[in-house]
Design a protein around this motif. Structure first.
Motif, PDB file in Angstrom:
ATOM      1  N   CYS A  84      48.390  36.307  49.816  1.00 13.54           N
ATOM      2  CA  CYS A  84      49.675  35.615  49.886  1.00 13.54           C
ATOM      3  C   CYS A  84      50.546  36.089  51.047  1.00 13.54           C
ATOM      4  N   ARG A  85      50.208  37.199  51.642  1.00 20.01           N
ATOM      5  CA  ARG A  85      50.962  37.722  52.789  1.00 20.01           C
ATOM      6  C   ARG A  85      50.229  37.516  54.103  1.00 20.01           C
ATOM      7  N   GLY A  86      49.134  36.785  54.047  1.00 18.23           N
ATOM      8  CA  GLY A  86      48.392  36.487  55.265  1.00 18.23           C
ATOM      9  C   GLY A  86      47.431  37.583  55.687  1.00 18.23           C
ATOM     10  N   ASN A  87      47.273  38.606  54.866  1.00 21.78           N
ATOM     11  CA  ASN A  87      46.339  39.683  55.183  1.00 21.78           C
ATOM     12  C   ASN A  87      44.927  39.279  54.760  1.00 21.78           C
ATOM     13  N   THR A  88      43.947  39.796  55.459  1.00 28.79           N
ATOM     14  CA  THR A  88      42.558  39.450  55.217  1.00 28.79           C
ATOM     15  C   THR A  88      42.074  39.941  53.859  1.00 28.79           C
ATOM     16  N   ILE A  89      41.380  39.073  53.157  1.00 32.85           N
ATOM     17  CA  ILE A  89      40.647  39.425  51.940  1.00 32.85           C
ATOM     18  C   ILE A  89      39.198  39.093  52.256  1.00 32.85           C
ATOM     19  N   ASN A  90      38.322  40.066  52.124  1.00 38.68           N
ATOM     20  CA  ASN A  90      36.941  39.758  52.474  1.00 38.68           C
ATOM     21  C   ASN A  90      36.245  38.972  51.371  1.00 38.68           C
ATOM     22  N   SER A  91      35.074  38.489  51.691  1.00 39.97           N
ATOM     23  CA  SER A  91      34.378  37.569  50.801  1.00 39.97           C
ATOM     24  C   SER A  91      33.906  38.210  49.504  1.00 39.97           C
ATOM     25  N   VAL A  92      33.582  39.502  49.523  1.00 43.73           N
ATOM     26  CA  VAL A  92      33.148  40.161  48.286  1.00 43.73           C
ATOM     27  C   VAL A  92      34.310  40.214  47.301  1.00 43.73           C
ATOM     28  N   LEU A  93      35.479  40.615  47.785  1.00 47.02           N
ATOM     29  CA  LEU A  93      36.670  40.649  46.926  1.00 47.02           C
ATOM     30  C   LEU A  93      37.008  39.248  46.428  1.00 47.02           C
ATOM     31  N   HIS A  94      36.938  38.272  47.303  1.00 48.62           N
ATOM     32  CA  HIS A  94      37.259  36.894  46.931  1.00 48.62           C
ATOM     33  C   HIS A  94      36.321  36.401  45.828  1.00 48.62           C
ATOM     34  N   GLN A  95      35.028  36.570  46.024  1.00 48.67           N
ATOM     35  CA  GLN A  95      34.054  36.089  45.039  1.00 48.67           C
ATOM     36  C   GLN A  95      34.168  36.864  43.720  1.00 48.67           C
ATOM     37  N   ARG A  96      34.411  38.164  43.807  1.00 45.95           N
ATOM     38  CA  ARG A  96      34.566  38.964  42.590  1.00 45.95           C
ATOM     39  C   ARG A  96      35.807  38.531  41.821  1.00 45.95           C
ATOM     40  N   SER A  97      36.878  38.252  42.530  1.00 47.16           N
ATOM     41  CA  SER A  97      38.113  37.795  41.894  1.00 47.16           C
ATOM     42  C   SER A  97      37.910  36.454  41.200  1.00 47.16           C
ATOM     43  N   LEU A  98      37.213  35.546  41.868  1.00 46.25           N
ATOM     44  CA  LEU A  98      36.944  34.242  41.268  1.00 46.25           C
ATOM     45  C   LEU A  98      36.078  34.376  40.017  1.00 46.25           C
ATOM     46  N   ALA A  99      35.175  35.354  40.030  1.00 49.23           N
ATOM     47  CA  ALA A  99      34.304  35.578  38.884  1.00 49.23           C
ATOM     48  C   ALA A  99      35.024  36.329  37.761  1.00 49.23           C
ATOM     49  N   GLY A 100      36.195  36.862  38.052  1.00 51.72           N
ATOM     50  CA  GLY A 100      36.961  37.593  37.052  1.00 51.72           C
ATOM     51  C   GLY A 100      36.321  38.912  36.661  1.00 51.72           C
ATOM     52  N   MET A 101      35.634  39.529  37.613  1.00 52.01           N
ATOM     53  CA  MET A 101      34.932  40.783  37.331  1.00 52.01           C
ATOM     54  C   MET A 101      35.679  41.973  37.933  1.00 52.01           C
ATOM     55  N   THR A 102      35.513  43.110  37.296  1.00 52.12           N
ATOM     56  CA  THR A 102      36.003  44.357  37.875  1.00 52.12           C
ATOM     57  C   THR A 102      34.933  44.884  38.827  1.00 52.12           C
ATOM     58  N   GLN A 103      35.329  45.830  39.666  1.00 55.23           N
ATOM     59  CA  GLN A 103      34.340  46.443  40.556  1.00 55.23           C
ATOM     60  C   GLN A 103      33.245  47.122  39.739  1.00 55.23           C
ATOM     61  N   SER A 104      33.631  47.757  38.658  1.00 55.61           N
ATOM     62  CA  SER A 104      32.673  48.446  37.801  1.00 55.61           C
ATOM     63  C   SER A 104      31.675  47.472  37.179  1.00 55.61           C
ATOM     64  N   ALA A 105      32.179  46.351  36.685  1.00 55.58           N
ATOM     65  CA  ALA A 105      31.299  45.344  36.082  1.00 55.58           C
ATOM     66  C   ALA A 105      30.349  44.768  37.122  1.00 55.58           C
ATOM     67  N   LEU A 106      30.848  44.521  38.325  1.00 53.21           N
ATOM     68  CA  LEU A 106      30.001  43.988  39.387  1.00 53.21           C
ATOM     69  C   LEU A 106      28.928  44.999  39.776  1.00 53.21           C
ATOM     70  N   ALA A 107      29.309  46.254  39.893  1.00 51.21           N
ATOM     71  CA  ALA A 107      28.345  47.293  40.245  1.00 51.21           C
ATOM     72  C   ALA A 107      27.217  47.357  39.216  1.00 51.21           C
ATOM     73  N   LYS A 108      27.586  47.287  37.966  1.00 46.78           N
ATOM     74  CA  LYS A 108      26.578  47.348  36.897  1.00 46.78           C
ATOM     75  C   LYS A 108      25.684  46.109  36.915  1.00 46.78           C
ATOM     76  N   ALA A 109      26.286  44.930  37.047  1.00 50.63           N
ATOM     77  CA  ALA A 109      25.519  43.684  37.041  1.00 50.63           C
ATOM     78  C   ALA A 109      24.583  43.568  38.243  1.00 50.63           C
ATOM     79  N   ALA A 110      25.024  44.095  39.377  1.00 46.76           N
ATOM     80  CA  ALA A 110      24.230  43.981  40.598  1.00 46.76           C
ATOM     81  C   ALA A 110      23.292  45.169  40.803  1.00 46.76           C
TER      82      ALA A 110
END
Length: 92
Positions: free
Chosen positions: A26-52
């Motif tokens: 919302c402030r125009g700062n870069t969000i990379n694609s991993v963060l974007h996709q994880r946010s859309l999936a509603g996952m935490t970093q921990s959950a993503l690490a375990k799933a992947a």
């Protein structure tokens, strides 16, 4: 974790915020694609690490920009994409 103190989101998921657009928060700062996709999936970093099957520290480094997502291994790209329900190319 909220990225900004005055964030209106209670969950702090900048990548999924309606005020952001792909690649920018919302402030125009870069969000990379991993963060974007994880946010859309509603996952935490921990959950993503375990799933992947990837160390959480690697995910943190991809999201912070310490590691370039364009240089991630094919194995990691496929594992992350499968866990997030997206295509590997969406993470680059």
């Amino acid at each position: 974790m909220r990225r900004y103190d005055d964030c209106i989101r209670t969950d702090g998921l900048c990548g999924a915020c309606s005020m952001s657009s792909r690649g920018r928060d919302c402030r125009g700062n870069t969000i990379n694609s991993v963060l974007h996709q994880r946010s859309l999936a509603g996952m935490t970093q921990s959950a993503l690490a375990k799933a992947a099957g990837i160390n959480i520290r690697q995910i943190q480094k991809y999201e912070s920009g310490e590691y370039d997502t364009g240089n991630m291994t094919l194995k990691n790209a496929i594992a992350l994409a499968k866990a997030l329900g997206c295509e590997p190319g969406d993470l680059l």
